[in-house]
Design an enzyme around this catalytic site. Sequence first.
Site: not given
Length: 343
Positions: A155, A185
């Site tokens: 992330y 992400k």
Amino acid sequence: MNGHTNGANGAAGARVLSPGIFAPIPTFFAPDTEDLDLESFAAHVVRLAKANVRPLVAGSMGEAVHLTHAERTALIQTARRALDDAGFADMPIVAGTGTGSTRETVELCHAAAAAGADFVIVITSGYFAGALTRDALRAYFVEVADKSPLPVIVYNYPGASGGLDLDSDLITELAETCPNLCGVKLTCGNVGKLTRICATVSEPGFAAAHPRKNPRAPFLVLGGFADFILPSAFVNAHGAIIGLANVAPHACARLFALSAAALADPSVLPEAQRLQGIVARGDFTIAKASIAGTKALLERLYGYGGAPRRPLLPTAPAAVQALWEHPHVQELVAAERALCGKQ
């Protein structure tokens, strides 16, 4: 995006990490006590599942930093039970497990597995951002991936990790060398970075050269904003994890489907472009209202949302009204209602 799953075929009865739209689910709280409102949480998870939007539990939108370990476990268990009871037993759950230290992050990965999560997403540790060199960041994700019982999504969110911003070279290196990593992400919003990563991991030979530990968990490249779902399709990205999917799940899922279809059928492109514009304008406006604004819109739309956990404050009523009346929001709400059959 359309079929680029890096060789994952899945297995009967097993949950697969596949391209699509994921929503970081807000954590709802009782107004007086700030205890978890699990009933609203379960209802929201099922509402999104019916639109083919998969849940990410205890992420940034879910105020993970404000949750205890026990509360994280309760949310995962509630989501799994709600999905199973509603006929979505095959839908996977992604759980946020990134914290300050490597040790606690690994501990939360094990707890998430025990609670019923299928995959985890780990934010870059940013409290000591100034001391975290490139080697330290690499070592962090290598160790977490090695010790996590579940496949791990990286992330990258500089705004919530002390400004640390992983570059495409490091992310690609991690994808190549850590078989238990299953994606990234990009909440940095860097489309160039997304393109460069996809140029490696979405190539047909990547899966054979760098097989995953879990064949049901290919390495996916996911955007963190809704305003480049269509462009990302054309560089073979795999969808997005977006807060906007809480407010407009059908519109976001439809945009992903159209974007994937446009790769093979250019006649769908104008409709994809039209919907991308609506979604992008809505995302730009709603994102500025942050967690509290998203919850306020959910309250308007569905009758639940409430306030964030302190020290975050709810959005003032006048600001909520202005947000609701904003033409970008009204355009998005109209599109969502048309797609789900509610006028």
